[in-house]
Motif scaffolding. Structure first.
Motif, mmCIF file in Angstrom:
data_model
loop_
_atom_site.group_PDB
_atom_site.id
_atom_site.type_symbol
_atom_site.label_atom_id
_atom_site.label_comp_id
_atom_site.label_asym_id
_atom_site.label_seq_id
_atom_site.Cartn_x
_atom_site.Cartn_y
_atom_site.Cartn_z
ATOM 1 N N THR A 160 0.945 -0.937 0.093
ATOM 2 C CA THR A 160 0.094 0.340 -0.378
ATOM 3 C C THR A 160 1.094 1.446 -0.323
ATOM 4 O OG1 THR A 160 -2.018 -0.886 1.258
ATOM 5 C CG2 THR A 160 -1.731 1.555 1.032
ATOM 6 N N ALA A 161 0.272 1.948 -0.556
ATOM 7 C CA ALA A 161 1.481 3.090 -1.421
ATOM 8 C C ALA A 161 0.505 4.507 -0.007
ATOM 9 C CB ALA A 161 1.252 4.222 -2.113
ATOM 10 N N VAL A 162 2.018 5.187 0.918
ATOM 11 C CA VAL A 162 1.022 6.135 2.075
ATOM 12 C C VAL A 162 1.002 7.709 1.302
ATOM 13 C CG1 VAL A 162 2.214 7.251 4.207
ATOM 14 C CG2 VAL A 162 2.667 5.130 4.162
ATOM 15 N N PRO A 163 0.166 8.067 1.242
ATOM 16 C CA PRO A 163 0.223 9.968 -0.048
ATOM 17 C C PRO A 163 0.775 10.281 1.523
ATOM 18 C CG PRO A 163 -2.267 8.831 1.305
ATOM 19 C CD PRO A 163 -0.484 7.783 1.736
ATOM 20 N N SER A 213 5.842 13.969 4.183
ATOM 21 C CA SER A 213 7.151 13.750 2.990
ATOM 22 C C SER A 213 5.926 14.411 1.757
ATOM 23 C CB SER A 213 7.172 12.384 2.311
ATOM 24 O OG SER A 213 7.595 12.190 1.274
ATOM 25 N N ALA A 214 6.420 14.742 1.470
ATOM 26 C CA ALA A 214 5.369 15.382 0.121
ATOM 27 C C ALA A 214 5.233 14.749 -1.032
ATOM 28 C CB ALA A 214 6.522 16.929 -0.667
ATOM 29 N N ASP A 215 6.107 13.448 -0.979
ATOM 30 C CA ASP A 215 5.735 12.553 -2.134
ATOM 31 C C ASP A 215 4.638 11.397 -1.672
ATOM 32 O OD1 ASP A 215 7.683 13.889 -3.343
ATOM 33 O OD2 ASP A 215 9.550 12.514 -2.370
ATOM 34 N N LEU A 273 8.766 -0.041 1.931
ATOM 35 C CA LEU A 273 10.105 -0.216 1.626
ATOM 36 C C LEU A 273 11.129 0.271 0.825
ATOM 37 C CD1 LEU A 273 11.452 -3.148 1.366
ATOM 38 C CD2 LEU A 273 10.228 -3.813 -0.188
ATOM 39 N N HIS A 274 10.328 1.041 0.192
ATOM 40 C CA HIS A 274 10.874 1.708 -1.513
ATOM 41 C C HIS A 274 10.799 3.086 -1.208
ATOM 42 C CE1 HIS A 274 10.543 -2.806 -3.043
ATOM 43 N NE2 HIS A 274 11.699 -1.821 -3.561
ATOM 44 N N GLY A 275 10.849 3.523 -0.497
ATOM 45 C CA GLY A 275 10.573 5.136 0.020
ATOM 46 C C GLY A 275 9.415 5.794 -1.388
ATOM 47 N N SER A 276 10.309 7.577 -1.914
ATOM 48 C CA SER A 276 9.333 8.014 -2.010
ATOM 49 C C SER A 276 8.977 6.827 -3.652
ATOM 50 C CB SER A 276 10.308 9.123 -2.518
ATOM 51 O OG SER A 276 10.845 9.745 -2.148
ATOM 52 N N ILE A 277 8.110 6.635 -4.288
ATOM 53 C CA ILE A 277 7.880 6.395 -5.526
ATOM 54 C C ILE A 277 6.349 7.236 -6.104
ATOM 55 C CG2 ILE A 277 7.415 3.659 -4.333
ATOM 56 C CD1 ILE A 277 4.822 3.944 -3.793
ATOM 57 N N THR A 313 2.006 14.208 -10.419
ATOM 58 C CA THR A 313 3.025 14.181 -11.891
ATOM 59 C C THR A 313 2.604 13.582 -13.070
ATOM 60 O OG1 THR A 313 3.177 12.099 -10.777
ATOM 61 C CG2 THR A 313 4.372 13.042 -9.393
ATOM 62 N N GLY A 314 1.421 12.713 -13.434
ATOM 63 C CA GLY A 314 0.223 12.652 -13.674
ATOM 64 C C GLY A 314 1.710 11.087 -14.139
ATOM 65 N N ALA A 315 1.447 10.746 -15.104
ATOM 66 C CA ALA A 315 1.812 8.629 -15.655
ATOM 67 C C ALA A 315 2.504 8.589 -16.282
ATOM 68 C CB ALA A 315 0.561 8.260 -16.288
ATOM 69 N N ARG A 316 3.685 8.710 -15.501
ATOM 70 C CA ARG A 316 5.295 8.751 -15.576
ATOM 71 C C ARG A 316 5.679 6.825 -16.036
ATOM 72 N NH1 ARG A 316 7.904 13.352 -14.994
ATOM 73 N NH2 ARG A 316 6.460 15.115 -14.716
ATOM 74 N N ALA A 317 4.205 6.132 -16.338
ATOM 75 C CA ALA A 317 4.506 4.513 -16.624
ATOM 76 C C ALA A 317 3.060 4.345 -17.044
ATOM 77 C CB ALA A 317 4.422 3.643 -15.514
ATOM 78 N N ALA A 318 2.941 3.132 -17.694
ATOM 79 C CA ALA A 318 1.665 3.302 -18.789
ATOM 80 C C ALA A 318 2.119 1.905 -19.306
ATOM 81 C CB ALA A 318 1.055 4.291 -19.593
#
Length: 213
Positions: A13-16, A21-23, A28-32, A80-85
């Motif tokens: 789960t990603a933390v908003p 953090s502004a990110d 596990l992986h920090g800023s994503i 950010t927009g979608a940086r992966a699709a």
């Protein structure tokens, strides 16, 4: 209940963004960049990804015989927009049973392609493109070499670069990798005039989770 955004590298789960953090972050992986819930295989689902995409939305066209579009993914948010699709396709395997293909375009470091490839890092890794290419495709008429990456017995993984971003082609089962010998023709679904009559199928099980439009 709508699924929450997750880490594109591991699925946690990603933390908003918050006071610390502004990110978006992963334990596990920090800023994503947050991976949004899969968009349904429909014109509405495509519209969601198209509205945010800052990378190509690659589709092989024409589709292989009997294949259908079975879902969409994107990583990023409204800032950010979608940086992966990613576009998921499913159809008959070349030997026996069904097969799936995931086409992913992403910026360096996002890690979505590596996750589906079963790799530990966020990118193909050093030296993956040494030696002759193992497959060649056409991306909007331009030749793109792809190199096979050893990702285990259950899938075939190819990676290269198109339009300055990583391009991944990941196929299940591994025998479906033979499809890459057909020199696929890719179109970017962001481009104006892409009014294609896409055949949609049931959601691809490889994407997991609940589909959202």
């Amino acid at each position: 209940m709508r699924p929450e955004p997750t880490c594109p590298r591991c699925g946690r789960t990603a933390v908003p963004p918050n006071a610390r953090s502004a990110d978006w972050t992963c334990a596990l992986h920090g800023s994503i960049l947050p991976l949004q819930p899969p968009a349904s295989p429909s014109e509405e689902g495509l519209a969601v990804v198209r509205a945010h995409a800052r990378v190509p939305i690659w589709l092989t066209w024409p589709l292989p015989a009997g294949w259908l579009v079975t879902g969409f993914l994107h990583a990023g948010d409204e800032h950010t927009g979608a940086r992966a699709a990613a576009v998921a396709l499913s159809g008959p395997g070349l030997t026996a049973g069904p097969a799936d293909l995931l086409l992913i375009s992403e910026e360096v470091g996002v890690g979505l392609g590596a996750r589906f490839a079963g790799l530990r890092g966020s990118d193909p890794g050093p030296g993956f493109d040494t030696g002759p290419a193992h497959a060649k495709i056409q991306a909007e008429g331009r030749p793109v070499p792809l190199w096979s990456i050893d990702a285990g017995p259950d899938r075939a993984v190819y990676a290269g670069e198109a339009r300055g971003r990583w391009l991944w082609a990941i196929l299940w089962p591994a025998a479906a990798g033979a499809l890459m010998a057909d020199q696929l023709q890719l179109l970017d679904l962001r481009e104006p005039g892409m009014d294609l009559d896409l055949p949609f199928g049931a959601p691809c099980p490889r994407l997991g989770g609940l589909f959202e439009t």
